[in-house]
Every structure is written in structure tokens, then in C-alpha cells.
Write a protein that holds these residues in place. Structure first.
Motif, PDB file in Angstrom:
ATOM      1  N   TYR A  60       1.963  75.325  57.626  1.00 51.37           N
ATOM      2  CA  TYR A  60       3.301  75.221  58.221  1.00 51.37           C
ATOM      3  C   TYR A  60       4.256  74.379  57.384  1.00 51.37           C
ATOM      4  CZ  TYR A  60       1.282  77.358  62.353  1.00 51.37           C
ATOM      5  OH  TYR A  60       0.668  78.229  63.207  1.00 51.37           O
ATOM      6  N   SER A  61       3.860  74.060  56.155  1.00 49.80           N
ATOM      7  CA  SER A  61       4.702  73.149  55.381  1.00 49.80           C
ATOM      8  C   SER A  61       5.987  73.819  54.898  1.00 49.80           C
ATOM      9  CB  SER A  61       3.919  72.556  54.208  1.00 49.80           C
ATOM     10  OG  SER A  61       3.464  73.586  53.388  1.00 49.80           O
ATOM     11  N   PHE A  62       6.172  75.090  55.233  1.00 51.28           N
ATOM     12  CA  PHE A  62       7.459  75.740  54.944  1.00 51.28           C
ATOM     13  C   PHE A  62       8.508  75.359  55.984  1.00 51.28           C
ATOM     14  CE2 PHE A  62       5.477  78.477  58.016  1.00 51.28           C
ATOM     15  CZ  PHE A  62       6.531  78.952  58.784  1.00 51.28           C
ATOM     16  N   LEU A  63       8.091  74.752  57.078  1.00 49.51           N
ATOM     17  CA  LEU A  63       9.057  74.424  58.138  1.00 49.51           C
ATOM     18  C   LEU A  63      10.069  73.397  57.651  1.00 49.51           C
ATOM     19  CD1 LEU A  63       6.821  74.280  61.342  1.00 49.51           C
ATOM     20  CD2 LEU A  63       8.612  75.943  60.845  1.00 49.51           C
ATOM     21  N   PRO A  64      11.337  73.616  57.960  1.00 50.23           N
ATOM     22  CA  PRO A  64      12.357  72.675  57.509  1.00 50.23           C
ATOM     23  C   PRO A  64      12.098  71.288  58.090  1.00 50.23           C
ATOM     24  CG  PRO A  64      13.365  74.655  58.424  1.00 50.23           C
ATOM     25  CD  PRO A  64      11.909  74.714  58.745  1.00 50.23           C
ATOM     26  N   ALA A  65      12.385  70.297  57.319  1.00 47.98           N
ATOM     27  CA  ALA A  65      12.362  68.897  57.759  1.00 47.98           C
ATOM     28  C   ALA A  65      10.980  68.410  58.161  1.00 47.98           C
ATOM     29  CB  ALA A  65      13.354  68.678  58.912  1.00 47.98           C
ATOM     30  N   TYR A  66       9.928  69.128  57.744  1.00 44.89           N
ATOM     31  CA  TYR A  66       8.607  68.662  58.133  1.00 44.89           C
ATOM     32  C   TYR A  66       8.303  67.297  57.499  1.00 44.89           C
ATOM     33  CZ  TYR A  66       5.994  69.486  53.828  1.00 44.89           C
ATOM     34  OH  TYR A  66       5.507  69.399  52.559  1.00 44.89           O
ATOM     35  N   GLN A  67       9.003  66.992  56.404  1.00 43.99           N
ATOM     36  CA  GLN A  67       8.829  65.678  55.768  1.00 43.99           C
ATOM     37  C   GLN A  67       9.281  64.549  56.684  1.00 43.99           C
ATOM     38  OE1 GLN A  67      10.754  68.140  54.715  1.00 43.99           O
ATOM     39  NE2 GLN A  67      10.628  68.510  52.514  1.00 43.99           N
ATOM     40  N   ASP A  68      10.159  64.875  57.645  1.00 43.01           N
ATOM     41  CA  ASP A  68      10.675  63.842  58.554  1.00 43.01           C
ATOM     42  C   ASP A  68       9.639  63.406  59.585  1.00 43.01           C
ATOM     43  OD1 ASP A  68      12.927  64.435  57.187  1.00 43.01           O
ATOM     44  OD2 ASP A  68      14.140  65.021  58.903  1.00 43.01           O
ATOM     45  N   ILE A  69       8.558  64.170  59.702  1.00 43.07           N
ATOM     46  CA  ILE A  69       7.549  63.815  60.691  1.00 43.07           C
ATOM     47  C   ILE A  69       6.799  62.574  60.237  1.00 43.07           C
ATOM     48  CG2 ILE A  69       5.340  64.545  61.683  1.00 43.07           C
ATOM     49  CD1 ILE A  69       6.406  67.191  62.160  1.00 43.07           C
ATOM     50  N   LYS A  70       6.583  61.661  61.180  1.00 42.05           N
ATOM     51  CA  LYS A  70       5.865  60.438  60.844  1.00 42.05           C
ATOM     52  C   LYS A  70       4.437  60.521  61.365  1.00 42.05           C
ATOM     53  CE  LYS A  70       9.858  57.390  61.234  1.00 42.05           C
ATOM     54  NZ  LYS A  70      10.411  56.229  61.950  1.00 42.05           N
ATOM     55  N   LEU A  71       3.558  59.842  60.663  1.00 37.53           N
ATOM     56  CA  LEU A  71       2.229  59.632  61.235  1.00 37.53           C
ATOM     57  C   LEU A  71       2.306  58.365  62.061  1.00 37.53           C
ATOM     58  CD1 LEU A  71      -0.274  60.646  58.450  1.00 37.53           C
ATOM     59  CD2 LEU A  71      -0.241  61.444  60.806  1.00 37.53           C
ATOM     60  N   TYR A  72       1.703  58.402  63.224  1.00 40.64           N
ATOM     61  CA  TYR A  72       1.826  57.277  64.137  1.00 40.64           C
ATOM     62  C   TYR A  72       1.135  56.026  63.583  1.00 40.64           C
ATOM     63  CZ  TYR A  72       1.506  54.389  68.219  1.00 40.64           C
ATOM     64  OH  TYR A  72       1.599  53.342  69.078  1.00 40.64           O
ATOM     65  N   GLN A  73       1.863  54.918  63.561  1.00 38.60           N
ATOM     66  CA  GLN A  73       1.310  53.628  63.132  1.00 38.60           C
ATOM     67  C   GLN A  73       1.386  52.686  64.319  1.00 38.60           C
ATOM     68  OE1 GLN A  73       0.320  53.262  59.939  1.00 38.60           O
ATOM     69  NE2 GLN A  73       1.205  55.140  59.110  1.00 38.60           N
ATOM     70  N   SER A  74       0.444  51.774  64.386  1.00 39.65           N
ATOM     71  CA  SER A  74       0.413  50.927  65.584  1.00 39.65           C
ATOM     72  C   SER A  74       1.657  50.050  65.701  1.00 39.65           C
ATOM     73  CB  SER A  74      -0.856  50.090  65.613  1.00 39.65           C
ATOM     74  OG  SER A  74      -0.987  49.420  64.391  1.00 39.65           O
ATOM     75  N   GLU A  75       2.323  49.760  64.554  1.00 40.42           N
ATOM     76  CA  GLU A  75       3.529  48.922  64.653  1.00 40.42           C
ATOM     77  C   GLU A  75       4.707  49.674  65.297  1.00 40.42           C
ATOM     78  OE1 GLU A  75       3.200  49.948  60.179  1.00 40.42           O
ATOM     79  OE2 GLU A  75       1.885  49.664  61.910  1.00 40.42           O
TER      80      GLU A  75
END
Lengths: 321, 321
Positions: A60-75
Motif C-alpha cells: 500500500y505504499s503507493f497511497l498518498p501521504a503514507y509517510q505522514d503515518i507515525k508509529l506509536y511511541q509511548s511518549e
């Protein structure tokens, strides 16, 4: 489209702190709806964070703005004013992201799974919608946020994947009407089709060939069972998510009413997928095994060995086939 | 939709003698358009005859009014006032039905193949239409003939099959708009989906498994070739038309640009199917071998043995891959 009475976007103002989250093992609809709504929210609000639990699936890395997704961090524990939870029938399916929900003042649950547990402060549940993306379309359209090519690409992707290319019976006249409008924004369906369907690694195709030659057919030709031992993934160099699609080939055989995919995750953990062709409600079958889903597509996890899991599944299905 | 300037239905009056015909080896679009237009014509005209050359394909026997289709008999030589020829790029593809065309005062050629030879007195050719069914929709709608569930079922079937379930790049915003309107007539897409895609005999599924394990990949992974010897059909108890679908699986492999299916019909006759993924125009490749079709899907017949035919195909493709 009828004017929506309580559009949840009316809760958002420019300075709201907003999170958008979806279920674990994200599929086309959860990614499409999360990104599609995320992009729309960014047009009306300055602080929008999109999270997924897992790594972003390469397909699915063709989806626009997928770079904006964050991986959840405890902070990321700072409280959010609003948390949109999309395509997720149950809080348990949120994985780590559940902490985001717990740290949000208001939870807005938007989903099309009939088994949704209404866990939000606001629950927008429509089991007749083809997909969560279809619902997001309606919410965004009703709120008069302007669609663009990127939002359209995300929503189209969720709709096309959750409707099996517009042929499952969740597809309605309204689904096609929406897609007609999304396509006016000149989305590149060639590129979407290529990424979703025309770029299958040769090993997955060889694996499909193997599976089709090793189907177990039982219950008078009504049940097809596919067993995938952990070793087999190694042999074909596949990950678990590469395997899921084969179940549809089994369902589509003449006479088959239900297809089952048993994936050995560990010695005492088997993921089970169910697909039904017509009258059998496999969401109930999955629920009896601690899982959930839709009438014609559902899943569960059984904490036993493969043989034991298979027996449990056969027992459950004996009652309905 | 813009008003059509010369709607061919304006040539029909209540007492016209009208024939509707399509190409040999009819597919979903030719059957759907022939039956769909035939049913619409019957609303404005008393003498409508629908012909096909071949036996009606069992898979499509769910189509409404398929019983009304006649097999061409030589006594049907009486002249027709009008003959509608649908989805047929070339008179040669009409088989026996060509005699009907020759015995008609006016020939109306409606088609979406770019290679159409304009053989009619009136030629309505639109290579941008997804399907002939899409064109028939426009003609019928423009003439204000009332659609009903039966006509809608026929036209939907042609559109869904010729667009590969709405994902090929012939699919447009207009295609989805039409389908949205057709679905308002409560067509039973469950039943259509079941008949088209979810009722595959087990032997065809096992055959697919065999084919996927015996693909020839060459030209740096850009070309996939499937060879089907006549004997193989016997082994799997298949007819020629059961085989065609496997080519799409080969095209959809990562890196593959063109997929070829070589079917041995007789010792000196090989039917060749071509599918292209992106930039290669396989209608030209097929034309060089005496065939035709669309940019991404075409075919030809080579009157040689299988090995010779394969060499010819590889030669042609060497230039474009």
C-alpha cells in the motif's frame, strides 16, 4: 445524500488536537480511511496525527501521504481532544493504539462492521456501507471539505479492496456513485490496479498453485479447507499476510459454501479465516471461536495446535453446513 | 450525457424487421449487449431476432431472455430491414452470421474495438467506451427507451466482464455512473457474481494450479508464456473456453509486461492470446500475426504447430519488450 444530523467533523476546530487510528494488521480499507480522513482533517485542523500499530504494508505504499503515518511511541501520551477510530469493530483490535484512545477526551468510532461494540463516545456504525471509506466519503462530503486527488485515491483504494472490486454484495448503487465522483478527480486507477493486483511476486503465485493442488474438500463438497503449516511459509519465502488471498480461490469453487484458511502462527496459535459464498453467516462462526467480522468474511485466533484447531472449526461448521 | 445526433434507434419503426448479431465465441460483453439491445428493441418494434453462431455458453445462461436467442438457420435468409452488429471489430468475426448481414438492407455497426473496420452503413465506434454494453446503455438512454431489470442485468454483465470488474483502464467515471443507475433497477449482483466468478468447477481450479507451477518466464522476467497442448485439455476434462482466464494470472506477476497463452487447437492451428500490463500495445502484435483486439488484450490464430507458433510470437515480442 441526506444532510447528516451530527457530523463528527463539527467537533473539530482549527486548534483541536486530533488522532486518527485503525485496527492492527491494516488492510486497504483501514489504511485508505485513516489516510483519507487524515488528509481531510488537515484541511480544517492544524494538529492531526495518524497512527498505525504495525509497519506500513509495502503493497500500500503507493497511497498518498503514507509517510505522514507515525508509529506509536509511548511518549505520545499527551491527551488528544478527539480520537477517530476507523474500521475497527472492537477496542481489542487496536493493539498498542488503544493507549491513544485511552488518552483522548472524546472517541469517535466510525465503522461498517456489524459486530461493532459501540465503544466510542460517538458511534457512527453503518453495517450497510460497503466500507469505512464509503462512510468517510459521506462524512467529508456532508461537511463540505473539498475532495482532492489524494483523498480520492485513499478512499477509492479502501472501497475497491473491501468490495472485492465492486462485486461483493456490500456493493450498492451508492458505492458506484461515489466511485464515479472520486474518479472525476483523475485518480490513477492504472497505478492503483497495478499495485493492488498486478504486481504479485512470483513466489506468491507459485504458492497459490501449490495450494490449489492441495485443497481439502469435505462435507459433500461444501467445505474447502486450506492448511498452511509454519514451515510452508519458509519454503515459499512468504510472510503471513502474503497468504490470506488464497482463501477466495477456495470459496469460488462450484458447490463450496464455506472456505477456511488455517494458518499456523506458532505451535499453539492458529489464525483462522472464513469466507462464505451465500447463506452461511461466518461472523457467527467466528464469534463462537472468539473472533468476529462480516457475514461473508470473518476470522478468529485459536490457541491450539493445527490439528486441534481444525477439529474445532469443523465442529462449528458441521452445525451450519 | 449529450444528446446523440443520429441515434440509430431512430431508424427503427414498429414494423421494421430487425436482426441483432455478435461475434463468434461470444463473451460477456457481446452476449450482454446483444440481449440488452434486443430486449430494448422489443419495446419499440415487433419483429426482433437475436442470433448467435455458437451454442449459448452455459456460464452465461443466467442472462435474462437468453432463450430468445436463435441459432442461425439457412432458411433465415429473408431480408432484414436493419441488422445491428455488436462488439465485432471485423466482418470476419461474424462466422455464419455474416449471411444475415449480407441479407440486410442497412447494417448498423456498434463497437468499442479500436481496430474496427467500419464495415457498416452506419458505424458507431467508440474506442474509449469500456464495453459495447456501455455504448448500448447510451443509445437506449438517449432514445428514452425505459430500462428494466432484465436489460440492466445484461448491460451490467457486459460492463463487469469487459472491465475486469471495473479495474482495467477502460473503466471511467462514466462507467461507474452507468452502473450506479443500472443497480437502482435492483439487479441481483449476488447472482451475477455467483455465476461469473464463484462457480468454478474444481477441475478448472486444479488446472490453474498446474499452469501456475508450469509457467515459462523469459526476456528478463518480462514475458510469461503458457502453453496448453491439446492433450492437457483431455487430462483435465476442459474445453478451450475454460482455459482462457489463466492468462491474467500470468500477466499479474511482478515484472511481467506481457503474458501469452498458446492453445493448441489442432496439429497446425494455435490460438494465441495476449495480455499487456502497461506500455506494450498488444493489439499491434496481434495484428502482425493476422489477429486484432485491444491495446492490453488481443488475440490471433497461427496456422502452425505449437513450437513454430511460439517462435513466431517470441519474434514479434522481441521487438517490443
Amino acid at each position: 445524500m441526506k444532510k447528516m444530523e451530527n457530523n463528527p467533523l463539527s467537533l473539530v476546530d482549527k486548534n483541536s488536537k486530533v488522532a486518527v487510528i485503525a485496527h492492527v494488521n491494516p488492510d486497504g480499507d483501514s489504511l485508505g480511511s485513516t489516510l483519507g480522513l487524515g488528509l481531510a482533517l488537515k484541511k480544517i485542523c492544524n494538529q492531526v496525527a495518524i497512527y498505525i500499530n504495525d509497519e506500513f504494508p509495502k503493497k500500500y505504499s503507493f497511497l498518498p501521504a503514507y509517510q505522514d503515518i507515525k508509529l506509536y511511541q509511548s511518549e505520545d501520551h499527551a491527551p488528544f481532544d478527539l480520537c477517530f477510530v476507523l474500521d475497527c469493530g472492537d477496542e481489542k483490535r487496536l493493539g498498542y493504539s488503544k493507549r491513544i484512545l485511552e488518552n483522548s477526551i472524546q472517541v469517535i468510532n466510525i465503522d461498517h462492521h456489524i459486530s461493532n461494540t459501540n465503544f466510542g463516545h460517538i458511534n457512527l456504525i453503518d453495517a450497510k456501507a460497503s466500507s469505512t471509506c464509503e462512510m468517510i466519503y459521506s462524512v467529508v462530503k456532508d461537511f463540505k471539505v473539498e475532495f482532492d486527488k489524494d483523498i480520492a485515491t485513499c478512499l477509492y483504494t479502501g472501497i475497491v479492496t473491501d468490495t472485492g472490486n465492486f462485486i461483493y454484495d456490500n456493493t450498492t448503487s451508492y458505492t458506484h456513485k461515489i466511485v464515479s465522483e472520486l474518479m472525476e478527480l483523475e485518480i490513477d486507477i492504472n497505478n492503483i490496479t497495478y499495485n493492488l493486483y498486478q504486481n504479485r511476486p512470483l513466489n506468491t503465485v507459485k504458492f497459490l498453485g501449490y495450494i490449489l493442488n492441495n485443497l481439502h474438500i469435505c462435507y459433500d463438497g461444501k467445505l474447502a479447507i486450506i492448511e498452511v503449516k509454519k514451515d510452508l511459509l519458509g519454503e515459499f519465502n512468504l510472510s503471513h499476510s502474503d497468504v490470506d488471498g488464497v482463501i477466495n480461490y477456495a470459496r469460488d469453487i462450484e458447490g463450496i459454501e464455506v472456505a477456511v484458511l488455517l494458518k499456523e502462527v506458532n505451535m499453539q496459535e492458529v489464525k483462522v479465516g472464513f469466507r462464505s459464498k451465500s447463506h452461511v453467516d461466518v461472523s457467527k462462526v467466528a464469534q463462537n471461536l472468539g473472533g468476529g467480522g462480516h457475514k461473508k468474511a470473518s476470522g478468529a485466533t485459536i490457541y491450539n495446535g493445527l490439528d486441534e484447531a481444525r477439529k474445532k472449526v469443523e465442529e462449528e461448521l458441521k452445525r451450519v453446513l
